[in-house]
Design a protein around this motif. Structure first.
Motif, PDB file in Angstrom:
ATOM      1  N   LYS A  91       5.254  10.079   9.644  1.00  0.00           N
ATOM      2  CA  LYS A  91       3.688  10.021  10.663  1.00  0.00           C
ATOM      3  C   LYS A  91       4.437  10.561  11.860  1.00  0.00           C
ATOM      4  N   ALA A  92       5.571  10.442  12.619  1.00  0.00           N
ATOM      5  CA  ALA A  92       5.570  11.294  14.095  1.00  0.00           C
ATOM      6  C   ALA A  92       5.980  12.604  13.807  1.00  0.00           C
ATOM      7  N   LEU A  93       6.753  13.170  12.165  1.00  0.00           N
ATOM      8  CA  LEU A  93       6.533  14.369  12.044  1.00  0.00           C
ATOM      9  C   LEU A  93       5.623  14.823  10.980  1.00  0.00           C
ATOM     10  N   GLY A  94       4.449  14.570  10.767  1.00  0.00           N
ATOM     11  CA  GLY A  94       3.518  14.764  10.568  1.00  0.00           C
ATOM     12  C   GLY A  94       3.528  15.164   9.072  1.00  0.00           C
ATOM     13  N   LEU A  95       4.246  14.216   8.555  1.00  0.00           N
ATOM     14  CA  LEU A  95       4.725  14.667   6.694  1.00  0.00           C
ATOM     15  C   LEU A  95       3.770  13.973   5.835  1.00  0.00           C
ATOM     16  N   GLU A  96       2.002  13.160   6.376  1.00  0.00           N
ATOM     17  CA  GLU A  96       1.502  12.657   5.584  1.00  0.00           C
ATOM     18  C   GLU A  96       1.564  12.960   4.504  1.00  0.00           C
ATOM     19  N   LYS A  97       1.521  14.386   4.276  1.00  0.00           N
ATOM     20  CA  LYS A  97       0.966  15.335   3.409  1.00  0.00           C
ATOM     21  C   LYS A  97       1.983  15.631   2.377  1.00  0.00           C
ATOM     22  N   ASN A  98       3.915  15.462   3.137  1.00  0.00           N
ATOM     23  CA  ASN A  98       4.091  16.183   2.531  1.00  0.00           C
ATOM     24  C   ASN A  98       5.202  14.658   1.296  1.00  0.00           C
ATOM     25  N   VAL A  99       5.265  13.698   1.851  1.00  0.00           N
ATOM     26  CA  VAL A  99       6.047  12.994   1.712  1.00  0.00           C
ATOM     27  C   VAL A  99       5.668  11.060   1.293  1.00  0.00           C
ATOM     28  N   MET A 100       5.311  10.574   0.390  1.00  0.00           N
ATOM     29  CA  MET A 100       4.368   9.814   0.401  1.00  0.00           C
ATOM     30  C   MET A 100       5.561   8.500  -0.356  1.00  0.00           C
ATOM     31  N   MET A 101       5.567   7.241   0.420  1.00  0.00           N
ATOM     32  CA  MET A 101       5.759   6.731  -0.729  1.00  0.00           C
ATOM     33  C   MET A 101       5.424   5.303  -1.310  1.00  0.00           C
ATOM     34  N   VAL A 102       5.577   4.919  -2.298  1.00  0.00           N
ATOM     35  CA  VAL A 102       4.936   4.234  -4.040  1.00  0.00           C
ATOM     36  C   VAL A 102       5.826   3.041  -3.954  1.00  0.00           C
ATOM     37  N   GLY A 103       6.057   2.370  -3.168  1.00  0.00           N
ATOM     38  CA  GLY A 103       7.135   1.360  -3.337  1.00  0.00           C
ATOM     39  C   GLY A 103       7.513   0.699  -4.707  1.00  0.00           C
ATOM     40  N   TRP A 104       7.885  -0.443  -4.770  1.00  0.00           N
ATOM     41  CA  TRP A 104       8.232  -1.084  -5.848  1.00  0.00           C
ATOM     42  C   TRP A 104       7.586  -0.736  -7.225  1.00  0.00           C
ATOM     43  N   ARG A 105       8.733   0.132  -8.670  1.00  0.00           N
ATOM     44  CA  ARG A 105       7.864   0.934  -9.077  1.00  0.00           C
ATOM     45  C   ARG A 105       8.726   0.030  -9.902  1.00  0.00           C
ATOM     46  N   CYS A 106       8.068   0.198 -11.775  1.00  0.00           N
ATOM     47  CA  CYS A 106       8.101  -0.531 -13.052  1.00  0.00           C
ATOM     48  C   CYS A 106       8.122   0.919 -13.966  1.00  0.00           C
ATOM     49  N   ASP A 107       7.959   2.197 -13.684  1.00  0.00           N
ATOM     50  CA  ASP A 107       7.543   3.337 -14.790  1.00  0.00           C
ATOM     51  C   ASP A 107       9.023   3.838 -13.693  1.00  0.00           C
ATOM     52  N   VAL A 108       9.841   3.691 -13.703  1.00  0.00           N
ATOM     53  CA  VAL A 108      10.743   4.988 -12.793  1.00  0.00           C
ATOM     54  C   VAL A 108      11.292   6.091 -14.164  1.00  0.00           C
ATOM     55  N   LYS A 109      11.452   5.459 -15.735  1.00  0.00           N
ATOM     56  CA  LYS A 109      11.399   6.894 -16.409  1.00  0.00           C
ATOM     57  C   LYS A 109      10.069   7.561 -16.161  1.00  0.00           C
ATOM     58  N   GLU A 110       8.651   7.409 -16.000  1.00  0.00           N
ATOM     59  CA  GLU A 110       8.067   8.384 -15.542  1.00  0.00           C
ATOM     60  C   GLU A 110       8.350   8.743 -14.808  1.00  0.00           C
ATOM     61  N   LEU A 111       8.478   8.019 -13.657  1.00  0.00           N
ATOM     62  CA  LEU A 111       8.486   9.326 -11.899  1.00  0.00           C
ATOM     63  C   LEU A 111      10.158  10.320 -12.344  1.00  0.00           C
ATOM     64  N   ILE A 112      11.092   9.089 -13.102  1.00  0.00           N
ATOM     65  CA  ILE A 112      11.579  10.274 -12.901  1.00  0.00           C
ATOM     66  C   ILE A 112      11.327  11.825 -14.060  1.00  0.00           C
ATOM     67  N   ASN A 113      11.021  11.534 -14.828  1.00  0.00           N
ATOM     68  CA  ASN A 113      10.686  12.476 -15.762  1.00  0.00           C
ATOM     69  C   ASN A 113       8.780  13.578 -15.440  1.00  0.00           C
ATOM     70  N   LEU A 114       8.447  12.857 -14.151  1.00  0.00           N
ATOM     71  CA  LEU A 114       7.340  13.857 -13.267  1.00  0.00           C
ATOM     72  C   LEU A 114       7.758  14.447 -12.867  1.00  0.00           C
ATOM     73  N   SER A 115       9.287  14.290 -11.794  1.00  0.00           N
ATOM     74  CA  SER A 115       9.718  14.460 -10.782  1.00  0.00           C
ATOM     75  C   SER A 115      10.491  16.402 -11.126  1.00  0.00           C
ATOM     76  N   ASP A 116      10.846  17.056 -10.682  1.00  0.00           N
ATOM     77  CA  ASP A 116      11.841  18.397 -10.459  1.00  0.00           C
ATOM     78  C   ASP A 116      13.287  18.215 -10.178  1.00  0.00           C
ATOM     79  N   VAL A 117      13.513  17.246  -8.825  1.00  0.00           N
ATOM     80  CA  VAL A 117      14.775  17.169  -8.629  1.00  0.00           C
ATOM     81  C   VAL A 117      14.759  15.565  -8.065  1.00  0.00           C
ATOM     82  N   VAL A 118      16.335  14.685  -8.713  1.00  0.00           N
ATOM     83  CA  VAL A 118      16.130  13.548  -8.100  1.00  0.00           C
ATOM     84  C   VAL A 118      17.339  13.672  -6.806  1.00  0.00           C
ATOM     85  N   GLY A 119      17.021  13.210  -6.172  1.00  0.00           N
ATOM     86  CA  GLY A 119      18.604  13.219  -5.020  1.00  0.00           C
ATOM     87  C   GLY A 119      18.486  11.657  -4.593  1.00  0.00           C
TER      88      GLY A 119
END
Length: 377
Positions: free
Chosen positions: A250-278
């Motif tokens: 919030k302090a850096l004004g990144l609410e539209k650029n960085v999202m927090m989605v909490g604990w997930r059970c769909d890790v496989k889907e998250l990896i496959n929808l991404s472009d890069v994992v860091g």
């Protein structure tokens, strides 16, 4: 029929990393039980194996007096159950258990180190606290298993029990078939998160804690947001720094650029929808999520720590940068964003980079350890 007890500080380690190991041992005819601080319900597939679960009050803080009670609990469990092998994981539970059971000469104690808390370039306090403890506990250990070359070199210098030995295996194992999704609706999955098809998505799968160092990516994103509004970061995980990280975003004004989605059970889907994992960790034993990303053909980026540099070939499938080097991090993101060659790894590169880390190979190494053989480089 040999009896094995798996020990971890908290139960999430069993669910996240050790379930297939336990399943394999049970399939071979071993009796396997678990002792852990049950902070999360154990996976139903593990419970379905008929194992006993002992709730032990291990604390992540090494100096907590509650670990003295955990020590007494472990002695009582071994007295009543008489395990042939106790396989310990995670630093606190591993030290406490090895101390508690050090005089049991009929018991074989295995310790898998998923990354020593001391490391080259690490803070002095980590060396002062954890190095002497690990060196001492090694004397109560029959097999000390490491998952990267730096830790293996350290472990070989420790004096283990008479006849004991250090060895190296290739992590906890990646189940490749589970991560290759057929007919995957990438657009639909992105839409559920509020992401568009044109967004360039950086995924971080990590607990929200100080070591995982999310702030390095947040600061890099603040450099990029004006020029590349379509670059988005997704943080999947929960942890003690959740409020602080939200405040930084919030302090850096990144609410539209960085999202927090909490604990997930769909890790496989998250990896496959991404472009890069860091991963931006200050300390990393290996980096399972990076390997999972690689088997999906994704580019990866990480801090130049002992785990990631074990398998990342600079420029081939990912980029390394120094811890807290925000400028280098931003440049790495920009490079991958602009370069088509980073966007898809060939099947050949995936195979060469990841085959030894696949679950079947790791289980074969572990089985050799259980049979009294150590796998060395």
């Amino acid at each position: 029929m040999r009896k094995i007890l798996y020990v971890t500080t908290v139960s999430s380690t069993i669910n996240s990393f050790l379930k297939p190991h336990i399943q394999d041992l049970v399939a071979q005819g071993y009796v396997v039980d678990v002792a852990t601080n049950v902070t999360d319900d154990l996976d139903e597939e593990i419970l379905g194996l008929g194992i006993k679960v002992f709730s032990v009050g291990f604390q992540r803080t090494p100096v907590s007096v509650k670990n003295l009670d955990a020590c007494r609990q472990m002695r009582l469990i071994q007295k009543n159950e008489r395990y042939d092998i106790v396989h310990v994981h995670t630093p606190v539970a591993s030290f406490v258990t090895r101390f508690a059971l050090r005089k049991d000469k009929d018991l074989k104690i295995l310790y898998t180190c998923h990354g020593f808390h001391f490391y080259k370039g690490g803070p002095a306090i980590s060396w002062l606290l954890f190095y002497p403890a690990e060196k001492l506990a090694a004397r109560w250990t029959d097999v000390l298993i490491t998952i990267n070359s730096e830790d293996y070199a350290v472990a070989r210098g420790f004096k283990l029990r008479c006849g004991g030995k250090a060895c190296k295996i290739y992590g906890v194992g990646i189940e490749k078939v589970k991560y290759i999704l057929k007919d995957f609706d990438k657009s639909g999955c992105r839409g559920k998160l509020g992401l568009s098809d044109d967004d360039f998505v950086i995924l971080v799968l990590a607990e929200l804690n100080k070591n995982k160092n999310h702030i390095q990516l947040i600061r890099a994103m603040s450099f990029l947001k004006g020029r590349y509004p379509d670059i988005k970061a997704v943080f999947a995980g929960c942890g003690p720094l959740e409020t602080e990280i939200k405040g930084n975003i919030k302090a850096l004004g990144l609410e539209k650029n960085v999202m927090m989605v909490g604990w997930r059970c769909d890790v496989k889907e998250l990896i496959n929808l991404s472009d890069v994992v860091g991963l931006f960790s200050k300390r990393e034993g290996l980096g399972k999520c990076l390997l999972e990303a690689m088997v999906c053909g994704k580019s990866i980026m990480a801090t130049n720590t002992r785990g990631p540099r074990e398998f990342i070939e600079e420029g081939a499938e990912g980029i390394l940068f120094d811890i807290d080097d925000v400028e280098a991090t931003a440049k790495a993101i920009e490079k991958i964003y602009a370069s088509a060659k980073f966007n898809v790894m060939s099947e050949k590169n995936v195979a060469e980079a990841t085959n030894k880390y696949l679950l079947e190979n790791v289980l074969a190494q572990l089985n050799s350890v259980y049979e009294g053989l150590c796998i060395e480089e």
